[in-house]
Design an enzyme around this catalytic site. Sequence first.
Site, PDB file in Angstrom:
ATOM      1  N   SER A 121       0.995  -1.099   0.087  1.00 48.45           N
ATOM      2  CA  SER A 121       0.084   0.015  -0.142  1.00 48.45           C
ATOM      3  C   SER A 121       0.820   1.298  -0.030  1.00 48.45           C
ATOM      4  O   SER A 121       0.504   2.291  -0.585  1.00 48.45           O
ATOM      5  CB  SER A 121      -1.013   0.040   1.286  1.00 48.45           C
ATOM      6  OG  SER A 121      -1.847  -1.242   0.998  1.00 48.45           O
ATOM      7  N   HIS A 166       0.816   4.422   4.601  1.00 51.22           N
ATOM      8  CA  HIS A 166       0.077   5.160   3.602  1.00 51.22           C
ATOM      9  C   HIS A 166       0.277   6.558   3.124  1.00 51.22           C
ATOM     10  O   HIS A 166       0.959   7.265   2.099  1.00 51.22           O
ATOM     11  CB  HIS A 166      -1.440   5.011   3.801  1.00 51.22           C
ATOM     12  CG  HIS A 166      -2.021   3.733   3.491  1.00 51.22           C
ATOM     13  ND1 HIS A 166      -3.387   3.717   3.585  1.00 51.22           N
ATOM     14  CD2 HIS A 166      -1.425   2.489   3.347  1.00 51.22           C
ATOM     15  CE1 HIS A 166      -3.609   2.384   3.139  1.00 51.22           C
ATOM     16  NE2 HIS A 166      -2.566   1.699   3.274  1.00 51.22           N
TER      17      HIS A 166
END
Length: 200
Positions: free
Chosen positions: A125, A175
């Site tokens: 991610s 993230h």
Amino acid sequence: MFIRNENFKQYINAYPAVATLITINLAIFIMTLIPNLGEEIFSFGVSVNGLITQGEWWRIVTAMFLHGGWMHILFNMFSLFLFGPELERIAGKMRFLAIYFLSGIGGGLVTLAIPDPFYASVGASGAIFGIFGAFGAILVRYRNSLPQLRQIILPIIVISVIMTFLQAGVNAASHIGGLATGFVIGLFFFKPKPIATWKR
């Protein structure tokens, strides 16, 4: 722009970096499903803050190729399949790979700021958020030239960041760290120049 209509062979030939990353991620995920071998791979590669600070720095990279389940890898690989090709087309293979890996590493380094030596994470991610960050940098560099990209990518970035903080079990540090790293690298890579000169 982000609609894929190539057949399998065309996709691989046109976007070799993206295709290779997807293949490696899927292959490793399948290996982690094998009894005993899967546990060994996870034990060696998972990102654990305490182990990294003790010198096992490879875990920042290896964790990018591990996933915690079918939904985890399918979501990440679908995002890479959908958004990666356009960035590879614009940046070229080597610059795309630099954005991908450095963003994943950036997300891993930010994760180390979590004050828990037992905090563990896996997933691509951070690297994928780096792709979003690079697109954000493109919008800054060409703010008056790409209205279609702005209309598509800005809502995706905003929604992705919001969902990061609404979903349980998400490594928000990775993230945001990946997004910021991709944005900064993108500002360096995509200096103002005629759009017609982009790699095609």
